[in-house]
Enzyme design. Structure first.
Site, short mmCIF file in Angstrom:
data_model
loop_
_atom_site.label_atom_id
_atom_site.label_comp_id
_atom_site.label_asym_id
_atom_site.label_seq_id
_atom_site.Cartn_x
_atom_site.Cartn_y
_atom_site.Cartn_z
N LYS A 171 80.18 34.73 17.22
CA LYS A 171 79.07 34.48 18.14
C LYS A 171 79.57 33.54 19.25
O LYS A 171 80.29 32.57 18.97
CB LYS A 171 77.93 33.82 17.37
CG LYS A 171 76.65 33.55 18.17
CD LYS A 171 75.57 32.97 17.24
CE LYS A 171 74.25 32.77 17.98
NZ LYS A 171 73.19 32.25 17.10
N SER A 231 68.80 34.66 17.33
CA SER A 231 69.62 34.63 18.52
C SER A 231 70.97 35.31 18.33
O SER A 231 71.63 35.62 19.31
CB SER A 231 69.84 33.20 18.98
OG SER A 231 70.50 32.47 17.97
N SER A 257 68.05 32.69 12.97
CA SER A 257 68.93 33.45 13.86
C SER A 257 70.08 34.20 13.24
O SER A 257 70.81 34.89 13.95
CB SER A 257 69.49 32.52 14.95
OG SER A 257 68.43 32.10 15.78
#
Lengths: 95, 482, 482
Positions: free
Chosen positions: C75, C150, C174
């Site tokens: 990420k 997210s 997330s």
């Protein structure tokens, strides 16, 4: 719970965010909506409860007083927007 | 004089003398090239985290114990949020509600004015840990300010006094006391020029007798005790004039201008700032145990107050002299080294250290640690006075020579031939010479002019180049002049 | 077709293929499909192939670990030295991180290969990956729908089979929510289990990094590599990391699974509820004992989370000021202009909204009513779980109230968006570990099931998940994409 424009502008200033006139109303509405959700917290009596700043009630570990970092100035300053004489530059501040 | 009362509180920021920063492993050494001691954590780069330096905690506890304060067994770090270029994270890690040191006190005694010798207790509200910001340099560029973040993250102990001081002199006495204490404890080098010991003064005035405090102004940018006194005095007068002219004092920060000797309002970076304090979620509560505090208490050196009392009680020094000798650890250490070598010379040592040595140090702007005359060298000199090898007066000449690096007392006395003349026959010889050369003055003395004795003594001392023992000269002279 | 890390590891060990070959394979797929899904912000081809070559050498020399040569994606919130780290924001569009996050460092040491940095909601704020400067991400099951957020990019990448595993961070759900919406497995460990050093901070007291993969078994391997005490993170726990894989095959007969009635009430889509019910039946078949429990204060999760997280982030993001890194506005006129324009240009709307909320919650006059209150209520939420775990071993509930919604459906309604996290938020507030596993389908879209464990009992929930995945094959289903 509705915020006043003045409050919204003050918060924006504290956070160093610029809000255009056209955006003020939108922010005021959105923030007011979110703040309404907060009202749910009022119904609970929390007078006896210790605030929980951490999920575990852990305590601070201490680090030995030893110099462990080397000079990486060149590497760190390569990514800076404005550096001169190895100093970070900002518009002149008058104190 | 108007019937106004001055109320002063001091906030002192002492940089703790650790090797590394409070929350990172970068060096705290002074004077490095710009931004060479600002690591990722100090720069507040995305993703970095703070970890607390153990020595910082120890030093804070030392201070707390020394001022008889309650140590915060559970203290918390809070974020103080504001934007300024020398504050990389946009917040300063400090302590708000749960500081590591609580209420304490320190005694001061005034050295000048009508209250000389009187002792007063100044309350200390708290002392807490925080990180220092970087430096803003405004002179480097025409239209920019340059930021050096070497200093960012240096540990600070912020010491907050109660508003107990009532004059600039009291404030200076307090500041000096704290200065001396942190140096005694070896937690801060107290170098005001380098910024490792910073005093901010909160000053207000109120009509004498009024209980309510007046509005205060905070004075900053004061880097010497002399300036502290001047700044406060200026500010007090400014406030009184302002109020007497019908104006009102505004709560603000004012900078002291040491060139113009005045304070001026700072274009405030803190204009009614809302710091939005909250506990720093990257740090956990700091727990200090009783054992830890006890261990530190045991490790403390003899503190100035104790030492001072000991000098008064055991060595018979006057309060005044004891205060002066213990005012700095280095002076006290020097004195004690000398005392170990020659305990019988304590009175001479006190006089010479506080007199000639201090004078020479001040004139040359040198610290006692760098004195060209070490403690054992001074002892050597004073021993020669005590054993009559030289007179007190000659000793001053020897001292001067030693100061210039000519060598030890003994070698100077030897090479300059300054040994005192104590041989009676030698002195009698000198007396005879002088008497023979000054028949008129002899007649005057014998006619009753007592003062003439001084003339003869002077002549003999001149003849002997100051080396004749004055007491013997006097004694033998009287005998011969009868 | 689903290839697990376990299978890749076996293949590498048996020399069926090399790391360079499989890495090139994934890179080719990414090249073909990323434009449509938009799950990668940066693809690090050169670095990946270099790392793959190094891995092959290590394997050949018998120096490989269990993850050597395995390609994974990260990420874009983890700092990667020398590689762009954007956090999905214009603010850091030009930010090449000058150091590695601890998690990244650990993965490098394990010999993994970094395929690239995945898309995310800006600064990890969002539940749909529609808040990215680099455009929104599509759900590989239905490109007109969101992948969740997210960590939408990482979840979509694994779901689209563009990477066998990926990392994410979970502040309010997330990792778990996108795992559920994308039909893959994801786990958020106990707070403090994985180091936060080098993860660009959003909600410091809430977030943890964790892995995505197709199976609990794979997640166990990845989590093993990520976990462990880090002296650079004060909130990192100094607790031994168990072997997460060792208990996977334990029989779960007698395992007490709690069903909190508050998570099966209004707001839960009926179809999703049906899928979860079937999954519960499956657990019964495996011998687990199902117990009804109550977590009475869960309703407070939303207001509490939406005070605490924005408050912390409003402060964490203050360091983005255009001075030392990141976006700086052009020709700043003065300091205020520098700050305001750089930040306003650099941050997207959701981020600005949360900064404003957080600033408000901490501001003078509101701190007690909002932030302090929220931190008190947080303790109530934690206590509910502590009580529940006295009765049960593991808690089970839906991960999300509905399946992946259409892109654009909730962007005008922030509150509705926040409600997506209703079942996930409380774990972050309490610091408990939780994971999401595929449990079935509704309207041809994946449905996720959440397993919540007690503190540091990741092994327990991985075990339950693994047993479920031995008895079912939801996790092996792939979207109809090539």
């Amino acid at each position: 719970m509705t915020l006043k424009t003045e409050e919204v502008l003050n918060i924006a200033h504290l956070a160093r965010l610029q809000i255009n006139d056209s955006e003020v109303e939108q922010y005021t509405n959105e923030l007011s909506k979110i703040l309404s959700v907060f009202e749910q917290m009022k119904t609970h009596d929390t007078s006896d409860i210790l605030p929980m700043a951490h999920p575990m009630d852990a305590t601070q570990r201490l680090r030995p007083d030893v110099v462990s970092e080397t000079n990486q100035r060149e590497k760190f300053q390569t990514i800076a927007p404005d550096v001169e004489h190895h100093l970070y530059r900002v518009p002149k501040v008058i104190e | 004089m108007s019937s106004w009362e001055t109320v002063i509180g001091l906030e002192i920021h002492a940089q703790l003398a650790t090797s590394s920063k409070i929350f990172s492993g970068a060096s705290t050494a002074y004077g490095a090239e710009p931004n060479t001691q600002a690591c990722a954590v100090d720069l507040g780069l995305p993703g970095v985290l703070p970890v607390l330096n153990t020595e910082v905690v120890n030093m804070a506890i030392k201070f707390g114990v020394a001022i008889g304060a309650e140590i915060g067994k559970r203290s918390v770090f809070d974020r103080k949020n504001y934007f300024y270029p020398d504050l990389p994270k946009g917040y300063q890690i400090s302590q708000l509600n749960l500081p590591i040191v609580g209420v304490g006190r320190i005694n001061i005694s005034l050295q000048e004015g009508p209250e000389t010798g009187q002792s007063k207790t100044i309350g200390i509200t708290r002392a807490h840990l925080e990180e220092d910001a970087g430096k803003s340099l405004h002179e480097e560029f025409a239209r920019h300010t340059g930021i050096d973040l070497n200093r960012a993250g240096t540990p600070l102990l912020e010491i907050v006094s109660d508003p107990d001081m009532r004059s600039a002199k009291e404030a200076v006495a307090y500041a000096r006391k704290i200065h001396s204490l942190v140096r005694y404890l070896e937690i801060c080098d107290g170098n005001m020029q380098e910024g490792s010991f910073r005093c901010d003064a909160n000053v207000s005035v109120r009509p004498m007798g009024q209980a309510e405090l007046g509005t205060r102004a905070e004075l900053k940018n004061i880097n010497s005790f002399r300036f502290l006194e001047r700044a406060i005095n200026y500010e007090v007068e400014r406030q009184i004039d302002l109020i007497e002219d019908g104006g009102r004092v505004v709560q603000e920060t004012r900078l002291y201008d040491s060139d113009k000797h005045e304070t001026r309002s700072m274009r405030s970076k803190e204009e009614a700032n809302d710091y939005r304090y909250f506990p720093d979620p990257d740090l956990l509560p700091v727990i200090v145990t009783d054992e830890h505090i006890e261990a530190i208490r045991k490790s403390l050196p003899e503190l100035p107050e104790e030492k001072c009392q000991r000098y008064i009680n055991e060595l018979g020094l006057s309060d005044y002299n004891a205060e002066l000798l213990t005012s700095s650890r280095e002076i006290a250490d020097y004195f004690e080294i000398a005392l170990t070598l020659a305990p019988e010379l304590s009175k001479l040592l006190v006089n010479w250290i506080l007199g000639d040595l201090s004078g020479a140090l001040n004139r040359s702007d040198v610290d006692i640690q760098s004195s060209p005359i070490s403690a054992d060298m001074l002892v050597n000199l004073l021993q020669r006075i005590a054993d009559n090898t030289i007179s007190g007066k000659i000793a001053k000449e020897v001292f001067e020579a030693m100061w210039q690096g000519e060598g030890s007392a003994d070698s100077v006395i030897e090479s300059r031939g300054l040994k005192q003349i104590t041989d009676s026959s030698a002195i009698e010889g000198l007396i005879d010479e002088v008497i023979a050369a000054n028949p008129n003055q002899v007649a005057e003395f014998q006619a009753g002019k007592e003062k003439m004795l001084g003339f003869f003594v002077g002549q003999i001392m001149k003849q002997s180049k100051g080396k004749a023992n004055p007491a013997q000269v006097n004694q033998l002279l009287r005998a011969k002049l009868k | 077709m689903t290839t697990t890390i376990k299978q890749l590891q076996q293949g590498l060990a048996e020399k069926q293929f090399s790391s360079v070959e499989i890495t090139q394979d994934y890179l080719n797929k990414i090249n073909r499909q990323n434009a449509e899904i938009n799950c990668f912000i940066s693809v690090t081809d050169e670095l990946a192939l270099q790392q793959a070559a190094d891995a092959d050498t290590a394997l050949a020399n018998g120096k490989g670990t269990v993850l050597t040569g395995i390609p994974i994606a990260h990420k874009d919130i983890f700092c990667t030295d020398g590689v762009k780290t954007s956090c999905g924001s214009k603010m850091l569009d030009n930010f090449i991180a000058p150091y590695n996050a601890t998690v990244i460092e650990k993965f490098y040491q394990s010999g993994t290969v970094m395929l690239g940095k995945t898309n995310l909601d800006e600064f990890a704020m969002g539940s749909s990956n529609e808040n990215s400067f680099y455009g929104s991400v599509g759900n590989p099951w239905d490109i007109s729908r969101v992948p969740g957020g997210s960590s939408g990019g990482s979840a979509a990448a694994v779901a689209a089979r563009l990477a066998p595993g990926a990392t994410g961070t979970d502040t309010g759900g997330s990792i778990r929510q996108p795992a559920a919406l994308c039909g893959i497995t994801g786990i958020k460990p106990t707070y403090g289990r994985v180091s936060r050093y080098g993860i660009v901070a959003f909600g410091s007291s809430l977030e943890q990094a964790g892995p995505f993969a197709h199976t609990a078994e794979d997640c166990a391997l990845l989590l093993q590599s990520m976990s462990g005490f880090d002296p650079r993170d004060s909130t990192s726990v100094n607790q031994a990391v168990p072997d997460f894989s060792v208990d996977l095959n334990n029989d779960i007969t007698g395992l007490k699974i709690g069903l909190p009635k508050e998570f099966f009430a209004d707001g839960l889509d009926a179809d999703v509820a049906k899928v979860i019910d079937s999954a519960i039946a499956e657990f019964r078949k495996l011998g687990a004992e199902i117990v009804d429990i109550s977590l009475p204060n869960m309703g407070l999760s939303i207001p509490v989370y939406y005070v605490v997280a924005p408050a912390e982030c409003s402060s964490n993001l203050s360091r983005m000021d255009g001075v030392r890194f990141g976006h700086q506005c052009e020709n700043p006129v003065d300091l205020e202009d520098l700050y305001k324009r750089s930040r306003s240009e650099g941050f997207g709307d959701e981020v600005k909204r949360r900064i404003m909320i957080g600033t408000y919650a901490l501001s003078a006059g509101y701190y007690d009513a909002y932030y302090l209150k929220a931190q008190q209520l947080r303790r109530l939420i934690k206590q509910d779980y502590v009580k529940a775990f006295e009765q049960v071993d593991v808690i089970l509930c839906p991960t999300t109230p509905e399946i992946a919604f259409k892109r654009g459906e909730k962007t005008d309604d922030p509150i509705n968006m926040y409600l997506q996290d209703i079942y996930t938020l409380s774990l972050n507030l309490a610091g408990l570990p939780g994971m999401s596993i595929p449990a079935g389908f509704s309207q041809a879209m994946p449905v996720g099931l959440q397993l919540i464990g007690n503190y540091f009992e990741e092994s327990r929930i991985l075990n339950a998940a693994h047993q479920f995945q031995q008895a079912t094959d939801w996790h092996l289903q792939a979207p109809g994409m090539k």
